[in-house]
Design a protein around this motif. Structure first.
Motif, PDB file in Angstrom:
ATOM      1  N   GLY A 198      10.000  11.101   4.869  1.00 25.78           N
ATOM      2  CA  GLY A 198       9.936  11.574   3.492  1.00 25.78           C
ATOM      3  C   GLY A 198       9.279  12.915   3.292  1.00 25.78           C
ATOM      4  O   GLY A 198       9.074  13.334   2.149  1.00 25.78           O
ATOM      5  N   CYS A 199       8.935  13.605   4.357  1.00 21.29           N
ATOM      6  CA  CYS A 199       8.335  14.934   4.230  1.00 21.29           C
ATOM      7  C   CYS A 199       9.404  15.934   3.808  1.00 21.29           C
ATOM      8  O   CYS A 199      10.525  15.900   4.313  1.00 21.29           O
ATOM      9  CB  CYS A 199       7.732  15.391   5.552  1.00 21.29           C
ATOM     10  N   ASN A 200       9.041  16.835   2.895  1.00 19.24           N
ATOM     11  CA  ASN A 200       9.958  17.903   2.488  1.00 19.24           C
ATOM     12  C   ASN A 200      10.148  18.908   3.611  1.00 19.24           C
ATOM     13  O   ASN A 200      11.208  19.492   3.755  1.00 19.24           O
ATOM     14  CB  ASN A 200       9.438  18.612   1.247  1.00 19.24           C
ATOM     15  N   ALA A 243       2.229  17.975   7.323  1.00 15.37           N
ATOM     16  CA  ALA A 243       2.448  16.597   6.898  1.00 15.37           C
ATOM     17  C   ALA A 243       1.117  15.878   7.014  1.00 15.37           C
ATOM     18  O   ALA A 243       0.519  15.861   8.081  1.00 15.37           O
ATOM     19  CB  ALA A 243       3.508  15.928   7.760  1.00 15.37           C
ATOM     20  N   ILE A 244       0.644  15.334   5.904  1.00 13.05           N
ATOM     21  CA  ILE A 244      -0.686  14.749   5.855  1.00 13.05           C
ATOM     22  C   ILE A 244      -0.585  13.238   5.644  1.00 13.05           C
ATOM     23  O   ILE A 244       0.122  12.771   4.748  1.00 13.05           O
ATOM     24  CB  ILE A 244      -1.514  15.383   4.709  1.00 13.05           C
ATOM     25  N   PHE A 245      -1.317  12.515   6.491  1.00 10.75           N
ATOM     26  CA  PHE A 245      -1.420  11.061   6.384  1.00 10.75           C
ATOM     27  C   PHE A 245      -2.889  10.721   6.162  1.00 10.75           C
ATOM     28  O   PHE A 245      -3.765  11.264   6.835  1.00 10.75           O
ATOM     29  CB  PHE A 245      -0.956  10.393   7.680  1.00 10.75           C
ATOM     30  N   ILE A 250       0.944  11.063   2.729  1.00 11.10           N
ATOM     31  CA  ILE A 250       0.616  11.661   1.439  1.00 11.10           C
ATOM     32  C   ILE A 250       1.662  12.714   1.091  1.00 11.10           C
ATOM     33  O   ILE A 250       2.083  12.831  -0.035  1.00 11.10           O
ATOM     34  CB  ILE A 250      -0.796  12.288   1.466  1.00 11.10           C
ATOM     35  N   GLY A 251       2.076  13.467   2.099  1.00  8.09           N
ATOM     36  CA  GLY A 251       3.097  14.486   1.892  1.00  8.09           C
ATOM     37  C   GLY A 251       2.686  15.808   2.487  1.00  8.09           C
ATOM     38  O   GLY A 251       1.945  15.867   3.466  1.00  8.09           O
ATOM     39  N   SER A 252       3.138  16.867   1.837  1.00  8.91           N
ATOM     40  CA  SER A 252       2.844  18.211   2.325  1.00  8.91           C
ATOM     41  C   SER A 252       1.736  18.833   1.472  1.00  8.91           C
ATOM     42  O   SER A 252       1.061  18.147   0.702  1.00  8.91           O
ATOM     43  CB  SER A 252       4.114  19.067   2.273  1.00  8.91           C
TER      44      SER A 252
END
Length: 101
Positions: free
Chosen positions: A60-62, A67-69, A75-77
């Motif tokens: 699901g990363c743009n 990329a943060i977890f 969590i996303g970018s």
């Protein structure tokens, strides 16, 4: 995808990064200022770089980096992290992982 999922869940705060990425640098600085030391995986240094990028995109990363977890959850970018931070939602997620000064 298994490698990314395993790496993302091994530590509390995980950042998939690239050396040449200015947004990756910015999120590193943000975490440092918030007293958090994330585990950083420089995916452009990994022999499985392309597979890791594809896996991050499937999760699901743009974009594959940054990329943060947090707590094993994507969590996303940088956009998602900054939105959380500005709305007050980031610090509660990071509380367990902040170092005491």
């Amino acid at each position: 995808m298994d490698k990314v999922t395993i790496l993302a869940s091994e530590k509390g705060v995980v950042l998939f990064s690239k050396n040449s990425c200015c947004l990756c640098y910015a999120v590193k600085v943000l975490f440092q200022e918030l007293g958090v030391t994330p585990t950083i995986y420089e995916i452009d240094q990994d022999p499985e770089c392309r597979e890791m990028e594809k896996a991050l995109m499937r999760l699901g990363c743009n974009a594959p980096a940054p990329a943060i977890f947090i707590g094993g959850r994507l969590i996303g970018s940088m956009n998602e992290v900054m939105s959380l931070h500005l709305s007050g939602g980031l610090l509660p997620l990071l509380k367990l992982y902040q170092t005491l000064c």
